[in-house]
Design an enzyme around this catalytic site. Structure first.
Site, PDB file in Angstrom:
ATOM      1  N   GLU A 168     -27.094   8.908  86.876  1.00 45.91           N
ATOM      2  CA  GLU A 168     -27.700   8.272  85.704  1.00 45.91           C
ATOM      3  C   GLU A 168     -28.561   7.053  86.048  1.00 45.91           C
ATOM      4  O   GLU A 168     -28.294   5.942  85.576  1.00 45.91           O
ATOM      5  CB  GLU A 168     -26.610   7.836  84.713  1.00 45.91           C
ATOM      6  CG  GLU A 168     -25.707   8.968  84.260  1.00 45.91           C
ATOM      7  CD  GLU A 168     -24.790   8.593  83.091  1.00 45.91           C
ATOM      8  OE1 GLU A 168     -24.665   7.394  82.786  1.00 45.91           O
ATOM      9  OE2 GLU A 168     -24.230   9.513  82.482  1.00 45.91           O
ATOM     10  N   GLU A 370     -21.318  15.968  83.820  1.00 45.06           N
ATOM     11  CA  GLU A 370     -20.386  15.203  82.987  1.00 45.06           C
ATOM     12  C   GLU A 370     -20.576  15.641  81.540  1.00 45.06           C
ATOM     13  O   GLU A 370     -21.701  15.805  81.075  1.00 45.06           O
ATOM     14  CB  GLU A 370     -20.659  13.684  83.022  1.00 45.06           C
ATOM     15  CG  GLU A 370     -20.279  12.991  84.300  1.00 45.06           C
ATOM     16  CD  GLU A 370     -20.586  11.487  84.278  1.00 45.06           C
ATOM     17  OE1 GLU A 370     -20.602  10.862  83.185  1.00 45.06           O
ATOM     18  OE2 GLU A 370     -20.827  10.938  85.365  1.00 45.06           O
TER      19      GLU A 370
END
Ligand code: GAL
Length: 462
Positions: A168, A370
């Site tokens: 991220e 995720e």
């Protein structure tokens, strides 16, 4: 729910965590930005719980990995901490204890029949490199990261076949330079944009080193992990809303997705940044490295969508530049919320992501790295046998899997699904407020107990 959804043989079923969120700081020789922030401002963390112990993985990885195996998983992602593996940041020389720990962990993952997926950067910049050089603002730090990555590849790529450069990266840009949820909590749009570019460069340079040293010779692959938050306009018939959503997408998704897969930045983004005079500093040579060193697979973290409307109030041009001058967030009436985390629940976005990758990103191999649901106060769902009955989590996962399955049926090249997370772990400033795991952690005793969702996932995978 279609209980007969079939996923292909070899599909990766797993759970993800990261070094800073599960290991604890035991025997770590350097501090990352979160270790330092907690030291100077513990009240910024929920219940003042910091990163020192987390879920004690440093000491309990053998039991923890056995538990993950016992709930039927076949793969596991964690990260190698730059601040644990490396002794000397300038040379990239490794620390003996760090080598030993990660060797043991990787061997133990494999011993349990789990495929390891290893991330190199999960929000854990060494604080020294911020103090000395400005962290991701600096191209010297880019090169130091590549040295660290090279050390990790050299030590472990005989056993680790799936590497990821960053987790991220846009969150680092947002947290450190725009919205103040990562140390150093600066608000500076121009620095944000330089950091955005530099992290893209770091990822490409890492891929270059990986290829040049032929670390992939026994089948190891290198990718990156992006949190994709598809931007949905308030009204698809309103051109201003549609334009605002396009711009938000360019900033938050395509700014990493396009360079990683296509080797170039979105034109819309570059044009806006030029016009606003905040474009990054780059060289021809760097842009060539980005062009030529693309990922081999993509990890997608998906939690929530972004809803966007056109800007409603005029922007105050005397204030520092922020990307938000181009869009407003839109609170869609009736949206389904996870009240604990304040995130909208919208499973269909996972299908939209699958189709976007299929149609616009060369149908590159990808997986859900995720996906999950953070809930506060799960103890209230403990039954008479001491098991947390987290039916809401089972529903959440099922619904997302249904849409993922539909995307795969329609040809999207997805090879796995990882939930966040296996064992309840530490979530940055939220610490242990919301729990995400298949396995509950009692923070006081460090006792770990499989939740109903953990029993369920085992049956589902079968
Ligand atoms: C993600 C992040 C993870 C974890 C998760 C849940 O954005 O990658 O580190 O914190 O959110 O909070």
């Amino acid at each position: 729910m279609d209980n007969n959804m079939k996923f292909k043989d070899g599909f990766l079923w797993g759970a993800a965590t990261s070094g800073p969120q599960c290991e604890g700081t035991f025997n770590k020789k350097h501090k990352n930005v979160f270790d330092y922030w907690y030291e100077v401002e513990p009240e910024a963390f929920f219940d003042k719980v910091g990163p020192e112990v987390t879920s004690n993985f440093y000491n309990s990885y053998e039991e923890d990995l056995a538990m993950l195996k016992s709930i039927g998983l076949n793969s596991f992602r964690t990260s190698i901490q730059w601040t644990r593996l490396i002794k000397d940041f300038e040379t990239g020389e490794a620390d003996e204890d760090g080598i030993e720990f990660y060797n043991n962990v990787i061997n133990e993952i494999i011993k349990n029949g789990l495929t390891p997926i290893i991330t190199l950067h999960h929000f854990d910049l060494p604080v020294e490199l911020y103090d000395k050089y400005g962290g991701w603002e600096s191209k010297h730090v880019v090169d130091l990261f590549v040295k660290f990555a090279n050390t990790a590849f050299r030590l472990f790529s005989d056993r680790v076949k799936l590497w990821t450069t960053f987790n991220e990266p846009i969150v680092v840009v947002e947290g450190q330079y725009l919205y103040q949820f990562h140390y150093p909590k600066v608000v500076d749009g121009k620095k944000a944009i330089q950091a955005l570019y530099n992290i893209n460069l770091a990822s490409a340079k890492t891929i270059k080193v990986f290829k040049e040293n032929n670390y992939g010779k026994d089948g190891a692959k290198i990718g990156t992990i992006l949190n994709l938050t598809p931007s949905y306009p308030r009204d698809i018939n309103n051109p201003d809303d549609v334009k605002a959503a396009k711009i938000a997408d360019a900033f938050f998704n395509e700014s990493f997705l396009m360079p990683a897969i296509k080797g170039e930045f979105p034109k819309l983004l570059v044009d806006l940044l030029k016009e606003d005079d905040v474009l990054w500093e780059s060289t021809e040579e760097e842009l060539k490295i980005i062009k030529e060193n693309n990922i081999e697979y993509l990890g997608v973290n998906y939690y929530f969508p972004r809803r966007i409307k056109a800007k409603e109030e005029k922007v105050d041009e005397s204030k520092p530049w922020m990307p938000d001058k181009y869009f407003d967030n839109y609170e869609m009436p009736g949206r389904r919320m996870n009240p604990y985390r304040g995130w909208e629940i919208y499973p269909k976005a996972i299908y939209d992501i699958a189709i976007n990758i299929r149609d616009n990103y060369d149908n590159i191999p990808w997986y859900i790295s995720e996906n999950g649901m953070g809930v506060e106060g799960e103890d209230r769902y403990i039954n008479s046998e001491g098991i947390i009955e987290d039916d809401y989590r089972i529903e959440f996962i099922k619904e997302h899997l249904e849409y993922l399955h539909k995307g795969i049926e329609e040809g999207s090249n997805c090879f796995g699904y990882h939930s966040w997370t296996g064992i309840d772990c530490w979530s940055w400033c939220n610490a242990y407020k919301n729990r995400y795991g298949f396995i509950a952690l009692d923070l006081k005793t460090q006792k770990k107990t499989i939740k109903k969702s953990g029993q369920w996932i085992k049956e589902f995978i079968k």
